[in-house]
Design an enzyme around this catalytic site. Structure first.
Site, PDB file in Angstrom:
ATOM      1  N   HIS A  17     -12.727  -0.800  -8.448  1.00  0.00           N
ATOM      2  CA  HIS A  17     -13.952  -0.056  -8.789  1.00  0.00           C
ATOM      3  C   HIS A  17     -13.742   1.461  -8.710  1.00  0.00           C
ATOM      4  O   HIS A  17     -14.616   2.230  -9.122  1.00  0.00           O
ATOM      5  CB  HIS A  17     -15.142  -0.505  -7.941  1.00  0.00           C
ATOM      6  CG  HIS A  17     -15.002  -0.256  -6.469  1.00  0.00           C
ATOM      7  ND1 HIS A  17     -15.988  -0.627  -5.570  1.00  0.00           N
ATOM      8  CD2 HIS A  17     -14.011   0.299  -5.714  1.00  0.00           C
ATOM      9  CE1 HIS A  17     -15.614  -0.291  -4.346  1.00  0.00           C
ATOM     10  NE2 HIS A  17     -14.430   0.262  -4.416  1.00  0.00           N
ATOM     11  N   ASP A  68       0.865  -1.180   0.000  1.00  0.00           N
ATOM     12  CA  ASP A  68       0.000   0.000   0.000  1.00  0.00           C
ATOM     13  C   ASP A  68       0.902   1.231   0.000  1.00  0.00           C
ATOM     14  O   ASP A  68       2.123   1.108  -0.140  1.00  0.00           O
ATOM     15  CB  ASP A  68      -0.949  -0.008   1.204  1.00  0.00           C
ATOM     16  CG  ASP A  68      -2.284   0.666   0.894  1.00  0.00           C
ATOM     17  OD1 ASP A  68      -2.266   1.819   0.416  1.00  0.00           O
ATOM     18  OD2 ASP A  68      -3.338   0.050   1.120  1.00  0.00           O
TER      19      ASP A  68
END
Length: 414
Positions: free
Chosen positions: A321, A270
């Protein structure tokens, strides 16, 4: 047609009575058999899927037989469900009923927000019991929690209660600007118009002080859906391979996998600030993830739009998404270049798959929310297959996950 409807009414009445009297406890156990971080019973999966298939079929029949005006009325006034649910939570109704059934007078006089109008509270609860939230016994005139309202008590581990306070407020306001957003010449998303800013949604959250609450809400939803995610894909087939979780966020997903599959190894990727926090949780005595530290193979700070480290297995959850097809293909190509190709090699995407039917509603709601916030989108299976094929992957299976909005897409390199 008369005979068809008479037969249908008779069949439904008999089936309803049988399910309630003979199988009511079993149905409740299927939907209640999930706890934080626990593996769901495998024997329940088939029955769970049949329940959802039945719901979709009944929904098709209902749409055929519902007068068009009734359907429109649900569209006109759908916001009432959100706002009455917000009222119930704001006034502590689920928590009060967790102590046992209560009359409307008892509920109205015991609210932590001050005394309520019994008459007006009755109107709110009538709406909610009509859609399956709370029970009302007409004989005793007592309200009680049911399996649905149990989920929104403050003590429930899932913390869905956070969603009932956030989406009917922040996102309700945002949706006022949806018509403007849909226009071809729109320069702002619905979120940007609502907050009167040109900042991207996540940037605005950070600068406005809303980020903490937003991530608390999303984190609660992620935790609530973890049991299905860790139960309904055959993770044990990965053996002792290292699973690299891209865009790991809180790190909870990979942590739960490592907790429940002791042969598995894992690694996190991350942005630097997130990785620093996760590494501390792993390495500090008593840290949230310290119990699996010996099976954590790496902490990778970086941007998956640039490159990703090599691994045999990758997971990516609730990230794609946010991105256009073009950027999604770029991310998937980066993973394809980095993957170590061997029989176990795969990429597991945990995202919604758009489908028709009653049980497809959560993904369709999510599709609108992603558009309104960041011009993102959910994808149907054909869209997923297209972006995957263009980036060197084959979608070999879409795994349905219990009590979860997303599915698990299993990709193999081609």
């Amino acid at each position: 047609m008369d005979n068809e409807l008479d037969n249908l009414i008779s069949l439904l009445q008999k089936s309803k009575a049988s399910l309630k009297e003979k199988h009511g406890d079993r149905i409740r156990s299927i939907f209640a058999a999930h706890h934080s971080g626990s593996i769901l019973p495998k024997e329940d999966k088939s029955l769970y899927d049949k329940c959802l298939a039945t719901v979709d079929l009944l929904d098709e029949v209902q749409q055929m037989l519902t007068p068009p005006l009734h359907t429109l009325i649900d569209g006109f006034f759908g916001f009432i469900n959100s706002k009455t649910l917000l009222c119930a939570v704001e006034f502590g109704i689920p928590d009060a009923l967790s102590q046992g059934p209560k009359s409307i007078e008892q509920l109205a006089s015991s609210s932590p927000q001050g005394e309520l109008s019994p008459h007006r509270l009755t109107q709110v609860l009538r709406t909610l019991t009509g859609i399956g939230i709370f029970n009302y016994d007409k004989t005793s005139k007592l309200y009680s929690n049911n399996a649905t309202s149990d989920l929104i008590t403050t003590a429930h581990w899932s913390k869905w209660v956070y969603w009932t306070k956030f989406y009917p407020t922040e996102f309700y306001d945002m949706m006022r600007f949806l018509p403007d957003h849909i226009k071809a010449n729109a320069s702002r998303t619905a979120a940007q118009s609502n907050y009167n800013t040109d900042m991207e949604f996540y940037e605005y959250l950070s600068n406005s002080g809303l980020a903490k609450e937003f991530h608390r809400v999303l984190g609660a939803g992620a935790t609530a859906q973890l049991p299905g995610m860790i139960s309904d894909f055959p993770w044990d087939t990965l053996g002792d391979e290292t699973v690299l979780d891209l865009g790991t966020g809180s790190g909870e997903f990979l942590f739960q996998l490592l907790e429940n599959y002791p042969r598995m190894r894992g690694a996190f990727m991350d942005i630097p600030s997130t990785i620093s926090r996760i590494q501390a949780e792993c390495e500090q005595p008593g840290g949230r993830f310290s119990g699996v530290r010996d099976r954590v193979a790496g902490f990778h700070a970086g941007n998956f739009l640039d490159e990703v480290p090599a691994s045999v297995v990758y997971t990516i959850k609730w990230c794609l998404h946010n991105w256009s097809d073009e950027d999604t293909i770029k991310i998937l190509q980066n993973i394809r270049r980095a993957i170590v190709v061997k029989p176990e090699a795969r990429l597991l995407i945990i995202e919604s798959v758009l489908e028709d039917g009653r049980t497809g509603r959560p993904a369709r709601y999510g599709d609108i929310i992603m558009m309104a916030t960041c011009n993102g989108k959910e994808r149907d299976i054909e869209n997923w297959q297209a972006v995957c094929e263009q980036s060197g992957w084959e979608v070999v299976k879409s795994w349905a996950l219990r009590n979860s909005i997303p599915s698990c897409l299993e990709l193999r390199p081609i």
